[in-house]
Design a protein around this motif. Sequence first.
Motif, PDB file in Angstrom:
ATOM      1  N   ASP A 519     131.939 -44.821 -18.000  1.00  0.00           N
ATOM      2  CA  ASP A 519     132.889 -43.729 -17.817  1.00  0.00           C
ATOM      3  C   ASP A 519     132.999 -43.004 -19.157  1.00  0.00           C
ATOM      4  O   ASP A 519     133.615 -43.510 -20.097  1.00  0.00           O
ATOM      5  CB  ASP A 519     134.243 -44.301 -17.388  1.00  0.00           C
ATOM      6  N   MET A 520     132.395 -41.813 -19.247  1.00  0.00           N
ATOM      7  CA  MET A 520     132.310 -41.131 -20.540  1.00  0.00           C
ATOM      8  C   MET A 520     133.668 -40.709 -21.091  1.00  0.00           C
ATOM      9  O   MET A 520     133.870 -40.691 -22.303  1.00  0.00           O
ATOM     10  CB  MET A 520     131.381 -39.920 -20.446  1.00  0.00           C
ATOM     11  N   ASP A 521     134.604 -40.376 -20.232  1.00  0.00           N
ATOM     12  CA  ASP A 521     135.935 -39.996 -20.715  1.00  0.00           C
ATOM     13  C   ASP A 521     136.636 -41.197 -21.356  1.00  0.00           C
ATOM     14  O   ASP A 521     137.187 -41.102 -22.459  1.00  0.00           O
ATOM     15  CB  ASP A 521     136.784 -39.438 -19.565  1.00  0.00           C
ATOM     16  N   SER A 524     134.834 -42.164 -24.563  1.00  0.00           N
ATOM     17  CA  SER A 524     135.158 -41.224 -25.642  1.00  0.00           C
ATOM     18  C   SER A 524     136.491 -41.579 -26.282  1.00  0.00           C
ATOM     19  O   SER A 524     136.643 -41.535 -27.509  1.00  0.00           O
ATOM     20  CB  SER A 524     135.202 -39.794 -25.105  1.00  0.00           C
ATOM     21  N   GLN A 525     137.458 -41.943 -25.470  1.00  0.00           N
ATOM     22  CA  GLN A 525     138.765 -42.332 -25.994  1.00  0.00           C
ATOM     23  C   GLN A 525     138.654 -43.604 -26.837  1.00  0.00           C
ATOM     24  O   GLN A 525     139.311 -43.739 -27.873  1.00  0.00           O
ATOM     25  CB  GLN A 525     139.744 -42.545 -24.841  1.00  0.00           C
ATOM     26  N   ASP A 528     137.039 -42.686 -30.185  1.00  0.00           N
ATOM     27  CA  ASP A 528     138.010 -41.936 -30.992  1.00  0.00           C
ATOM     28  C   ASP A 528     139.056 -42.868 -31.590  1.00  0.00           C
ATOM     29  O   ASP A 528     139.499 -42.682 -32.721  1.00  0.00           O
ATOM     30  CB  ASP A 528     138.671 -40.878 -30.115  1.00  0.00           C
ATOM     31  N   LEU A 576     128.672 -35.298 -28.928  1.00  0.00           N
ATOM     32  CA  LEU A 576     130.066 -35.125 -29.328  1.00  0.00           C
ATOM     33  C   LEU A 576     130.105 -33.910 -30.251  1.00  0.00           C
ATOM     34  O   LEU A 576     129.756 -33.995 -31.426  1.00  0.00           O
ATOM     35  CB  LEU A 576     130.583 -36.376 -30.056  1.00  0.00           C
ATOM     36  N   SER A 580     135.491 -31.783 -31.081  1.00  0.00           N
ATOM     37  CA  SER A 580     135.700 -32.289 -29.724  1.00  0.00           C
ATOM     38  C   SER A 580     135.982 -33.781 -29.786  1.00  0.00           C
ATOM     39  O   SER A 580     135.553 -34.468 -30.704  1.00  0.00           O
ATOM     40  CB  SER A 580     134.459 -32.034 -28.865  1.00  0.00           C
ATOM     41  N   GLN A 581     136.718 -34.282 -28.814  1.00  0.00           N
ATOM     42  CA  GLN A 581     137.020 -35.710 -28.747  1.00  0.00           C
ATOM     43  C   GLN A 581     136.349 -36.380 -27.554  1.00  0.00           C
ATOM     44  O   GLN A 581     136.595 -37.551 -27.282  1.00  0.00           O
ATOM     45  CB  GLN A 581     138.539 -35.920 -28.676  1.00  0.00           C
ATOM     46  N   ALA A 582     135.511 -35.632 -26.859  1.00  0.00           N
ATOM     47  CA  ALA A 582     134.875 -36.182 -25.664  1.00  0.00           C
ATOM     48  C   ALA A 582     133.384 -35.882 -25.649  1.00  0.00           C
ATOM     49  O   ALA A 582     132.954 -34.774 -25.998  1.00  0.00           O
ATOM     50  CB  ALA A 582     135.538 -35.606 -24.411  1.00  0.00           C
ATOM     51  N   TYR A 583     132.604 -36.878 -25.255  1.00  0.00           N
ATOM     52  CA  TYR A 583     131.165 -36.688 -25.106  1.00  0.00           C
ATOM     53  C   TYR A 583     130.882 -35.878 -23.841  1.00  0.00           C
ATOM     54  O   TYR A 583     131.586 -36.006 -22.830  1.00  0.00           O
ATOM     55  CB  TYR A 583     130.457 -38.048 -25.011  1.00  0.00           C
ATOM     56  N   GLU A 584     129.856 -35.053 -23.915  1.00  0.00           N
ATOM     57  CA  GLU A 584     129.429 -34.278 -22.758  1.00  0.00           C
ATOM     58  C   GLU A 584     127.905 -34.292 -22.706  1.00  0.00           C
ATOM     59  O   GLU A 584     127.240 -34.525 -23.720  1.00  0.00           O
ATOM     60  CB  GLU A 584     129.944 -32.842 -22.832  1.00  0.00           C
TER      61      GLU A 584
END
Length: 601
Positions: A519-521, A524-525, A528, A576, A580-584
């Motif tokens: 889960d990328m979101d 990412s958290q 971070d 990243l 930005s704080q999230a991978y896309e």
Amino acid sequence: MKKITEFFRVLKDFATVAPLLASYKPPKDDDTVSMGLLFQTTAEKYADKSALVFEGRELNWGQFNRLVNQFAHLLKKQGVARGDVVAVLLENRIEMLASVLALAKIGATASLVNNSLRGKPLVHCISITDSRKCLVGEELVEAIMEVKEQLPLSDQDYLWVEDTGESTKPEKLFNFSEQVDAMPTTNLAETADIKAGEKALYIFTSGTTGLPKAAVIYHRRFLASAYPYCKAGLRAKQQDRIYMCLPLYHMTGLGPGFGTSLSSGASMFLRRRFSASQFWPEVQQYQTNLFVYVGELCRYLSIHPECPEEKNNPLETMMGNGLRPDVWDQFRSRFKVKRISEIYGSSEGNAAFINFLNKDRTIGTTSASLMLVKYDVDADEMIRDAAGKLIEAEPGEPGLLLSEIDDKYKFDGYQNKEATNSKILTDLKNPGDRWFNTGDLVRQIDVGFALGLPHFQFVDRVGDTFRWRAENVSTNEVGEIINAYDGIEMTNVYGVEVPGAEGKAGMAAITLKEGASLDMDAFSQFVDRELPAHARPVFIRLQQQVETTVTFKLVKGALRKEAYHLDQVKEPLFILKPKSQAYEPLDDASYQQVIAGQSGF
């Protein structure tokens, strides 16, 4: 004609500096000299001269010394004694330097914590040095409040230091600023008794990420480097002013600038953090003629739009590290800086290089005993001959830099003995000899006429460490932290080049456990929260199967070459982006921006 001119310039430089370096005797452990005593002596000598300018506030040396004394008396009143360790968590400002000097004056050790750390790394840094107190700035107190329950300190052990006054002190913390004005301004008797062999500082290496290593800096080490920085590098005089914008919790920020100021009486212009748009206007406004840099800052300045203030600027000499050869040429030609004194070293290392002859694109020379040994970058190991002996690199060929450890060039190491021992190689040339492994590739270069002094050029970090955003990143530790995320089988971390960016960006090839998804979101958290900004991988590659050698060492060579290139990697890639704080997902549009150097890195 140019060769003749260069001949006499080098001769003049050598004649100016060589006698000073030859006559200087570094302090011995039993000598009663220290950072605090050096500051006090300079402050008395130049009491009415400008010492420090910060955000519109200016102190002369006498005023600065009185403030430091007040800090020292209050620290003693709060129970801080000689040999104690106190964590210092403040941004670049007058009170940060006052804290360091006050602790030095009473024989305590300042543990300089990276003020960008949060969570687990912050807890680690305060705990590993057995800090008895923590001087924490108003501007950073939230970071402490988030982890306070995980630390062994009581509420009153947190000494709150006011900043702008825009926020209030947490209720139970000790209000250091409220009481400091009532303290005596007199010098402390014990300052004259502190020995050079006592611990002055803990500097946390950026070579580790989630769990930094605390490098020990003795007073002798600080003083022994401050003198050549001042005399051979910046060549500072009392009437000079140094532009200082690097973080003071790093040795590059604290050593060359602050050390030079204490050694010469030169004034400091201090900034919380670097600003490309404000740099030249401030250089002109405050007439700063000396500058302490890292290469990344110079790159920003060299690509920044021209401004009127950069013309006919007063900047004469700059000192620092990591200046790329291409940026070097741009900087000298565009900004007309006469002297670039590149240095090389590390907080924990035992050898330092300095470019005191003002040669282009070189870290200069050193008097330490060195070996440059051949290194297989893909295999990530030193190359040996049939008899098992290391093979030394030829002039011009990159080699792993090893520096011999002896009584003059000591390796003080880290607070952790195991970490210290891991950097030492033995029995390389003679039985019982000891060498510090820098982890850096360096080559000897031809700089023309240099009076027979060999000059060197930094090439790259090797193996398990790379440099990004002027910080060293440990691939092993980043990998260990990411491996803790649920569903991840193995993480292989390495550095990859990004056009137009200094150093190498972090990339992680992640292999998932059977049946797991990412889960990328949420991931990412996690990244971070658990990793400081410079250590967060910029690129993620979801790898089907991890590759290892026959000895189960992670293979990085092919991964580095393929990097994030869409035409070479068929597996999912993520990015990243800056701020930005999230991978896309890394799509073609984002990829084209990266390779064109337009992605903002």
